[in-house]
Each structure stands twice: as C-alpha cells, then as structure tokens.
Motif scaffolding. Sequence first.
Motif, PDB file in Angstrom:
ATOM      1  N   GLU A   8      -7.478  -5.522  -5.875  1.00 43.28           N
ATOM      2  CA  GLU A   8      -7.455  -4.113  -5.693  1.00 43.28           C
ATOM      3  C   GLU A   8      -7.743  -3.792  -4.067  1.00 43.28           C
ATOM      4  OE1 GLU A   8      -7.751  -0.061  -5.125  1.00 43.28           O
ATOM      5  OE2 GLU A   8      -9.208  -1.486  -4.462  1.00 43.28           O
ATOM      6  N   SER A   9      -6.720  -3.021  -3.435  1.00 45.20           N
ATOM      7  CA  SER A   9      -6.905  -3.063  -1.919  1.00 45.20           C
ATOM      8  C   SER A   9      -7.174  -2.171  -1.382  1.00 45.20           C
ATOM      9  CB  SER A   9      -5.687  -3.987  -1.391  1.00 45.20           C
ATOM     10  OG  SER A   9      -5.960  -4.458  -0.373  1.00 45.20           O
ATOM     11  N   SER A  10      -7.067  -0.901  -2.168  1.00 43.57           N
ATOM     12  CA  SER A  10      -7.366   0.451  -1.172  1.00 43.57           C
ATOM     13  C   SER A  10      -8.715   0.330  -0.623  1.00 43.57           C
ATOM     14  CB  SER A  10      -7.486   1.522  -2.355  1.00 43.57           C
ATOM     15  OG  SER A  10      -8.184   1.728  -3.303  1.00 43.57           O
ATOM     16  N   ILE A  11      -9.710  -0.423  -1.329  1.00 44.79           N
ATOM     17  CA  ILE A  11     -11.178  -0.283  -0.606  1.00 44.79           C
ATOM     18  C   ILE A  11     -11.145  -1.415   0.366  1.00 44.79           C
ATOM     19  CG2 ILE A  11     -13.563  -1.321  -1.331  1.00 44.79           C
ATOM     20  CD1 ILE A  11     -12.792  -0.326  -4.188  1.00 44.79           C
ATOM     21  N   ILE A  12     -10.281  -2.578   0.088  1.00 42.33           N
ATOM     22  CA  ILE A  12     -10.191  -3.370   1.426  1.00 42.33           C
ATOM     23  C   ILE A  12      -9.241  -2.885   2.737  1.00 42.33           C
ATOM     24  CG2 ILE A  12      -8.930  -5.652   2.163  1.00 42.33           C
ATOM     25  CD1 ILE A  12      -9.442  -6.543  -0.915  1.00 42.33           C
TER      26      ILE A  12
ATOM     27  N   GLY B 151     -10.290  15.308  10.024  1.00 48.28           N
ATOM     28  CA  GLY B 151      -9.694  14.474   8.776  1.00 48.28           C
ATOM     29  C   GLY B 151     -11.019  14.262   7.981  1.00 48.28           C
ATOM     30  N   THR B 152     -11.068  14.416   6.919  1.00 46.86           N
ATOM     31  CA  THR B 152     -12.233  14.105   5.963  1.00 46.86           C
ATOM     32  C   THR B 152     -12.055  13.613   4.722  1.00 46.86           C
ATOM     33  OG1 THR B 152     -12.059  16.600   4.992  1.00 46.86           O
ATOM     34  CG2 THR B 152     -13.703  16.076   7.182  1.00 46.86           C
ATOM     35  N   GLY B 153     -11.009  12.585   4.545  1.00 41.77           N
ATOM     36  CA  GLY B 153     -10.682  12.116   3.588  1.00 41.77           C
ATOM     37  C   GLY B 153     -11.759  10.632   3.311  1.00 41.77           C
ATOM     38  N   LEU B 154     -11.247   9.666   2.507  1.00 39.81           N
ATOM     39  CA  LEU B 154     -11.753   8.425   2.000  1.00 39.81           C
ATOM     40  C   LEU B 154     -11.970   7.647   3.435  1.00 39.81           C
ATOM     41  CD1 LEU B 154     -11.408   6.512  -0.842  1.00 39.81           C
ATOM     42  CD2 LEU B 154     -10.992   5.332   1.309  1.00 39.81           C
TER      43      LEU B 154
ATOM     44  N   ILE C 298       0.832  -1.147   0.024  1.00 35.28           N
ATOM     45  CA  ILE C 298      -0.092   0.127  -0.270  1.00 35.28           C
ATOM     46  C   ILE C 298       0.656   1.223  -0.115  1.00 35.28           C
ATOM     47  CG2 ILE C 298      -0.224  -0.201   2.446  1.00 35.28           C
ATOM     48  CD1 ILE C 298      -3.193   1.099   2.164  1.00 35.28           C
ATOM     49  N   SER C 299       0.465   2.274  -0.895  1.00 33.48           N
ATOM     50  CA  SER C 299       1.233   3.395  -1.059  1.00 33.48           C
ATOM     51  C   SER C 299       0.468   4.526  -0.339  1.00 33.48           C
ATOM     52  CB  SER C 299       1.485   3.970  -2.532  1.00 33.48           C
ATOM     53  OG  SER C 299       0.420   3.925  -3.050  1.00 33.48           O
ATOM     54  N   SER C 300       1.172   5.645   0.056  1.00 33.04           N
ATOM     55  CA  SER C 300       0.657   6.664   0.510  1.00 33.04           C
ATOM     56  C   SER C 300       1.422   7.915  -0.007  1.00 33.04           C
ATOM     57  CB  SER C 300       0.680   6.869   2.253  1.00 33.04           C
ATOM     58  OG  SER C 300       0.017   8.109   2.544  1.00 33.04           O
TER      59      SER C 300
ATOM     60  N   ILE D  14      -6.792  12.880  -7.157  1.00 30.51           N
ATOM     61  CA  ILE D  14      -6.708  11.209  -6.944  1.00 30.51           C
ATOM     62  C   ILE D  14      -6.513  10.992  -5.557  1.00 30.51           C
ATOM     63  CG2 ILE D  14      -6.302  10.730  -9.268  1.00 30.51           C
ATOM     64  CD1 ILE D  14      -3.613  10.006  -8.572  1.00 30.51           C
ATOM     65  N   PRO D  15      -7.106   9.949  -5.288  1.00 33.75           N
ATOM     66  CA  PRO D  15      -6.937   9.431  -3.839  1.00 33.75           C
ATOM     67  C   PRO D  15      -5.208   9.338  -3.345  1.00 33.75           C
ATOM     68  CG  PRO D  15      -8.752   8.309  -4.789  1.00 33.75           C
ATOM     69  CD  PRO D  15      -8.086   8.800  -5.776  1.00 33.75           C
ATOM     70  N   ARG D  16      -5.084   9.786  -1.889  1.00 32.57           N
ATOM     71  CA  ARG D  16      -3.840   9.488  -1.618  1.00 32.57           C
ATOM     72  C   ARG D  16      -3.090   8.009  -1.503  1.00 32.57           C
ATOM     73  NH1 ARG D  16      -2.457   7.589   3.282  1.00 32.57           N
ATOM     74  NH2 ARG D  16      -4.739   7.639   3.865  1.00 32.57           N
ATOM     75  N   ALA D  17      -4.035   7.173  -1.197  1.00 28.36           N
ATOM     76  CA  ALA D  17      -3.559   5.912  -1.081  1.00 28.36           C
ATOM     77  C   ALA D  17      -3.924   4.881  -1.936  1.00 28.36           C
ATOM     78  CB  ALA D  17      -4.017   5.260   0.197  1.00 28.36           C
ATOM     79  N   SER D  18      -3.308   3.976  -2.574  1.00 30.25           N
ATOM     80  CA  SER D  18      -3.582   3.026  -3.440  1.00 30.25           C
ATOM     81  C   SER D  18      -2.817   1.738  -2.879  1.00 30.25           C
ATOM     82  CB  SER D  18      -2.842   3.208  -4.862  1.00 30.25           C
ATOM     83  OG  SER D  18      -1.531   3.339  -4.983  1.00 30.25           O
ATOM     84  N   ALA D  19      -3.475   0.477  -3.414  1.00 21.28           N
ATOM     85  CA  ALA D  19      -2.997  -0.906  -2.974  1.00 21.28           C
ATOM     86  C   ALA D  19      -3.378  -1.968  -3.549  1.00 21.28           C
ATOM     87  CB  ALA D  19      -3.504  -0.906  -1.492  1.00 21.28           C
ATOM     88  N   VAL D  20      -2.765  -2.987  -3.383  1.00 15.35           N
ATOM     89  CA  VAL D  20      -2.916  -4.419  -4.063  1.00 15.35           C
ATOM     90  C   VAL D  20      -2.699  -5.315  -2.931  1.00 15.35           C
ATOM     91  CG1 VAL D  20      -2.272  -3.916  -6.483  1.00 15.35           C
ATOM     92  CG2 VAL D  20      -0.664  -4.881  -4.969  1.00 15.35           C
ATOM     93  N   LEU D  21      -3.527  -6.241  -2.846  1.00 15.03           N
ATOM     94  CA  LEU D  21      -3.243  -7.648  -1.894  1.00 15.03           C
ATOM     95  C   LEU D  21      -3.167  -8.895  -2.751  1.00 15.03           C
ATOM     96  CD1 LEU D  21      -3.718  -8.338   1.029  1.00 15.03           C
ATOM     97  CD2 LEU D  21      -6.083  -8.805   0.530  1.00 15.03           C
ATOM     98  N   ILE D  22      -2.127  -9.517  -2.189  1.00 15.45           N
ATOM     99  CA  ILE D  22      -1.895 -10.765  -2.892  1.00 15.45           C
ATOM    100  C   ILE D  22      -2.362 -11.938  -1.884  1.00 15.45           C
ATOM    101  CG2 ILE D  22       0.097 -12.598  -3.655  1.00 15.45           C
ATOM    102  CD1 ILE D  22      -0.532  -9.998  -5.530  1.00 15.45           C
ATOM    103  N   LEU D  23      -3.021 -12.843  -2.223  1.00 16.03           N
ATOM    104  CA  LEU D  23      -3.625 -13.947  -1.365  1.00 16.03           C
ATOM    105  C   LEU D  23      -2.548 -15.180  -1.901  1.00 16.03           C
ATOM    106  CD1 LEU D  23      -7.266 -13.510  -1.333  1.00 16.03           C
ATOM    107  CD2 LEU D  23      -5.529 -12.753   0.434  1.00 16.03           C
ATOM    108  N   ASN D  24      -2.117 -15.848  -0.902  1.00 15.24           N
ATOM    109  CA  ASN D  24      -1.314 -16.989  -1.193  1.00 15.24           C
ATOM    110  C   ASN D  24      -2.066 -18.201  -0.429  1.00 15.24           C
ATOM    111  OD1 ASN D  24       0.934 -14.859  -1.099  1.00 15.24           O
ATOM    112  ND2 ASN D  24       1.904 -16.469  -2.000  1.00 15.24           N
ATOM    113  N   ASP D  25      -1.821 -19.525  -1.081  1.00 11.25           N
ATOM    114  CA  ASP D  25      -2.436 -20.685  -0.840  1.00 11.25           C
ATOM    115  C   ASP D  25      -1.774 -21.297   0.651  1.00 11.25           C
ATOM    116  OD1 ASP D  25      -4.311 -23.121  -1.639  1.00 11.25           O
ATOM    117  OD2 ASP D  25      -2.430 -24.044  -1.044  1.00 11.25           O
TER     118      ASP D  25
END
Length: 360
Positions: free
Chosen positions: A131-135, A165-168, A98-100, A109-120
């Motif tokens: 896509e993980s900013s929402i997660i 603070g009034t962001g996402l 996740i980046s800030s 555009i939003p401050r943060a963006s992210a990905v999530l990797i799931l491993n077995d």
Amino acid sequence: MTTVRPTPSRPTPSEASPGPAPAPTFAVISGAQVQQALQGREKEIVEVVEATYRLHGAGDTVNPPSSFLRFPDRPSSRIIALPASVGGETRVDGVKWISSFPPNVSAGIPRASAVLILNDHDTGYPFACLESSIISATRTAASAASAADRLSRGRPRPTRVGFFGTGLIARYIHTFLEGTGWSFDEIGVHDLSAESAAGFRLYLEQSRTAGRVTVHHSAEELIRSSDLVVFATVAAQPHVHEVSWFGHHPVVVHVSLRDLAPQILLTATNIVDDIDHCLRAATSPHLTEQLTGNRTFLDGTLDDVMAGRVAVPADRTAVFSPFGLGVLDLAVGKYVYDEVIRSGELQVVDGFFHELRRYG
C-alpha cells in the motif's frame, strides 16, 4: 498467506550454489504495516531520501518520465505510473501506480490512493506489493523537510510556517518538520475550504504543537506572515501571481507544483528535484520555460545544494519545486519491506507464481 520470519538476504545468482534457483515469492504489505514501519522515523527517512537524491545525481538510478492516464469524462482525475530503478545498496526496481481523484474528498475518503510494486534486481520478478499512499506522502514530506532545511541554511532559521492547502500531504509535511527538529512560533493555515482549514487547525492543536495557530482568510495574508511557505494544493494552474507578497524572501516548498505564476519564479532562486522531469506537464517551472524560451531561471537540483555546487542566497525568495521521483518511492518502499521482514510479519501469498517450469 504464510508469514515469513527473518532470514538472511537472498543470494544473488552469482553467489548462489549450482542447482535450481529457489522459487520466487510474492508478499503483500498493508497500509497498517507500512505505517508501523515508518512511524516516528522521520530522521531516518530523510536520510534515505537524501541518499537517493545523491544516487540519482550520480547517475545510479533510472527514472523515466511518468505516464499519465487521464479521463475525458473525469477531467480532474488521473492515475500516474512511475517506473524506476535504484542502484547503490538498495538495488531494487519497480513502479508506483497512484491515482488522484479530487471528488473523493467530498465523499469523505482521501484524494489519492496508490500501490507500489517492488521487482527483484537480478531476476525481475515482482516480490512485493505495498500500500503506497502512505509511502508516497512520506517520501514527499521527507523531501520537503530536507529542502526546507537545506534552503534555509545561510539565512535566519524560519520561525513562522504557513501551509497553503491542508490535506494529508500538509499533515505529513508538518509531522516531518517537527520530527526533524523544527519548531515554530507561528503556524499559518489557509485553504479554499473552510472545513479543511478548520480540520487542519484541530489536528495541529491536538498534536500539541508549540506554535500559535492562525487560520488566514487570504493567500496574501498567509504568505506575507510566513518565513517558510508550504504549497500542498490540488491546483491545476497558477493562482498566485503577485510578486510583492514575497518581498520578505521566504523559503517556499512548492510540492503541488502548479500554484505559482512564472513571474514569481523569475524573481526567485529555483531548485528542483530533477530538471527534465520538472519541466513537463504544465508545472509552474514548465510554464516559465515556455514563457522565457530557456531554462536559465533554474539554479539547480536539491542534490546540487546538498553537494555545495549551488548556493541559495538569503536576499531572494527560494523555491523548491519537486516533481516527485519514483526512485524515492522505491527507496522508501524497500526500507519498509526490510523493516517488515525484520519484524517477522511479512505475509507471503502462497503459490502466487505458478508456471515456473519452462517445459511444463
């Protein structure tokens, strides 16, 4: 890509019949799919988060320290890796990246963006990228809603909430509070950016919230007029120092972690998500530990509160400071993955893993 329809859960190696293992697959889950899987399910997600806190408290998780990638030429920005493993019924490993980048806000555009990797759990193969900013926002909001509820028990239910603070993240926390049964007579808003405060007020009005919305022009005004205070800023160091502003002993959900000076924490009941994790990276609890030379100002974790091991008195300010655990991202991400499978819309990347024969 290939769309995978619902199928029974994959057998573990111990359950599988003799013979070659099925070729591993890899799926990509978009932000739209993530949002669809989570929308309107605030109570369910809070239950997922609380169950994960219990697993973490019982030692059935692995949550090593986060790794921070910082940039000398961009000191306000960072990218963080949160590796983790969750046991129990979830049984998944993985990492959030996740980046800030605060300058993004001025670019629209939003401050943060992210990905999530799931491993077995059994093979270690990554099986999904989400896509993980929402997660991330969702697990933060669910954690905040849980803490607001748990720390408010034993005192009058807060009817006045203030958002500093009034962001996402603030928007998601408000959504989760309302989605888990909260209603407020008054909603206070404060932000250093008048434009952000006005935008959040418009969001609240359009969401048809029942409470009266007030934009406060000072931090003191917001805090003194709120029974529940939510800090969701990008502050890099403490900027709230005056203990007297908290004389009415509100519940404080301190998700941005660096707003409160040590003297505030030293007069409060302090609850965290994980003690070792929270006492690092110049958080307000970390600065308080450095000032006092001990950790006695910490009363326990949210899991301790849920289990009844720690009581939260009504005659002290109660502060929840969550560092943000990767195990929560994994648990919510696995929930999303399972929901997308059930919907029949899982998009698998054909041939993602290519070298699958040991000797060619």
